[in-house]
Motif scaffolding. Structure first.
Motif, short mmCIF file in Angstrom:
data_model
loop_
_atom_site.label_atom_id
_atom_site.label_comp_id
_atom_site.label_asym_id
_atom_site.label_seq_id
_atom_site.Cartn_x
_atom_site.Cartn_y
_atom_site.Cartn_z
N LYS A 131 -1.82 11.07 -10.43
CA LYS A 131 -2.75 11.88 -9.51
C LYS A 131 -2.42 13.22 -9.03
N ALA A 163 -5.79 5.17 -4.94
CA ALA A 163 -5.05 6.47 -4.83
C ALA A 163 -5.81 7.62 -5.55
N ILE A 197 0.08 8.40 1.68
CA ILE A 197 0.33 9.82 1.06
C ILE A 197 0.15 10.77 2.07
N THR A 248 -0.17 7.24 -7.70
CA THR A 248 -0.26 8.17 -6.77
C THR A 248 0.44 9.42 -7.58
N VAL A 275 -3.70 4.04 0.88
CA VAL A 275 -4.22 3.74 -0.06
C VAL A 275 -3.83 2.07 -0.67
N ASN A 323 0.89 1.23 -7.48
CA ASN A 323 0.02 2.22 -6.43
C ASN A 323 1.14 3.48 -6.74
N PRO A 357 -4.49 1.11 -7.25
CA PRO A 357 -4.47 2.10 -7.77
C PRO A 357 -5.45 2.91 -8.40
N CYS A 371 0.87 -1.18 0.03
CA CYS A 371 -0.08 -0.07 -0.04
C CYS A 371 0.96 1.20 -0.19
#
Lengths: 161, 206
Positions: free
Chosen positions: A119, A65, A32, A116, A47, A112, A50, A29
């Motif tokens: 995004k 994510a 963030i 992240t 998270v 993942n 993904p 995981c």
């Protein structure tokens, strides 16, 4: 520091100085941390996957994510953070077991982390520090007072990012 | 085929799944007990439906350092099987098997010792799965063992992510085992996919 706020797997929370925020035992995981340095407001989302659009059962926004970061920003702004001044620190995305190289499971940590970054880039949030990948678990603690992210791993020195 | 809805599992289904844990872990415990020539007991298996945030608490907290040996399952039952124990238990097992007397606080394992642990995992998981296979009359094949020594939360994130793809909870059959002096305790955790739960229940006439 007053309280240490705990965030579980597929979970998120926010914290304001002098409190701190943590998530324990990050494996594949990704943890963030978003941070508004001026207001000293931080948020942490743990998270697992993904992309929420690839999964039918996607009600829990903190699990992904893409939706997890959106929801975290909203919660932080609700208590006064400025979405334009947010910065990010990320950790996790390890590959805990040495599965065969073709295995989908092998790359989940990496995916993942990728999701992240994509995004955050879309949102224009800069990643100030990261400790991702490799093959070991991490416990992270974030202190909004100093903006430091502390990372603990088995058999390793505590890292401060 | 039976369908299992994670939010509506009835008592009958729970009982059957618990019995699967009982039979599988019973065989695995016997295999372990014979291997080290010492008596090992197991507790009543638990069938837990857990939210992800509770998952890592099952083996002594997310930061508890454990040896996790993971197998992926294929065939008529898909999913994962995990054998977990704490470091002192792993050290104790290695000492018994290899005739060494390394202090139980020593947590560094040599390559040879790691390989022995993998083999222990292999034998134990084999015993668990073969009894499950004969009970359900289904073909189950397992991968080679994959081992990780790390925080239990980090290790459990791997099966959790697989469950995360289909829902917000994990259903697992866990059995704790141990000997009288608490030297070798640990867990067997069977984590079939949701479809496989249906297949298991159907094969047993539910």
């Amino acid at each position: 520091m007053d309280n240490m706020i705990k965030v579980g797997m597929a979970d998120l929370n926010i914290c304001v100085t002098p409190d701190a925020i943590t998530t324990l035992g990050l494996g594949s995981c990704v943890g963030i941390v978003l941070y508004d340095p001026r207001k000293k407001i931080a948020g942490l989302v743990h998270v697992m996957l993904p992309d929420s659009t690839k999964i039918i059962n996607n009600e829990n926004k903190a699990k992904f994510a893409d939706t997890g970061i959106d929801l975290l920003i909203k919660k932080m702004c609700d208590i006064g953070a400025n979405s334009n001044s947010l910065i990010a620190k990320i950790a996790g995305g390890a590959q805990m077991f040495a599965f065969g190289s073709n295995s989908e499971m092998m790359r989940i940590g990496e995916r993942n982390v990728e999701a992240t970054k994509i995004k955050l880039k879309q949102l224009g949030i800069r990643i100030m520090a990261e400790d991702t990948g490799a093959n070991y678990g991490r416990t992270i603690e974030f202190y909004p007072e100093t903006g430091e992210l502390h990372i603990k791993s088995v058999g390793k020195e505590r890292k401060i990012l | 085929m039976s369908h299992i809805n994670l939010n509506q599992i009835d008592n009958m289904q729970f009982d059957v799944l618990r019995e699967i844990g009982n039979i599988g872990a019973g065989n695995a415990t016997t295999a372990l007990s014979q291997m080290i020539n010492s008596k090992i007991d197991m507790k009543v298996p638990k069938v837990d439906l857990l939210e992800f945030k509770e998952l890592s608490d099952i083996v002594g907290g997310a930061e508890n350092i454990v040896v996790g040996i993971l197998f992926t399952l294929e065939g008529q039952i898909d999913g994962m099987m995990m054998f977990m124990m704490d470091l002192s238990a792993a050290r104790h097992l290695v000492n018994l098997l290899m005739g060494t007397t390394t202090d139980s606080q020593t947590t560094d394992f040599s390559d040879m010792e790691l390989s022995a642990l993998n083999e222990i995992g292999n034998i134990i998981a084999g015993a668990y799965l073969s009894s499950l296979s004969s009970l359900t009359n289904m073909l189950i094949t397992s991968s080679v063992p994959y081992m990780s020594i790390d925080m239990s939360g980090a290790i459990l994130s791997v099966p959790a992510i697989e469950f995360g793809k289909i829902g917000d909870k994990a259903l697992l059959i866990e059995t704790e085992f141990g000997d009288d002096i608490k030297a070798v305790n640990g867990y067997f955790i069977l984590i079939p996919t949701l479809e496989s739960y249906g297949a298991i229940l159907s094969s047993l006439g539910l």
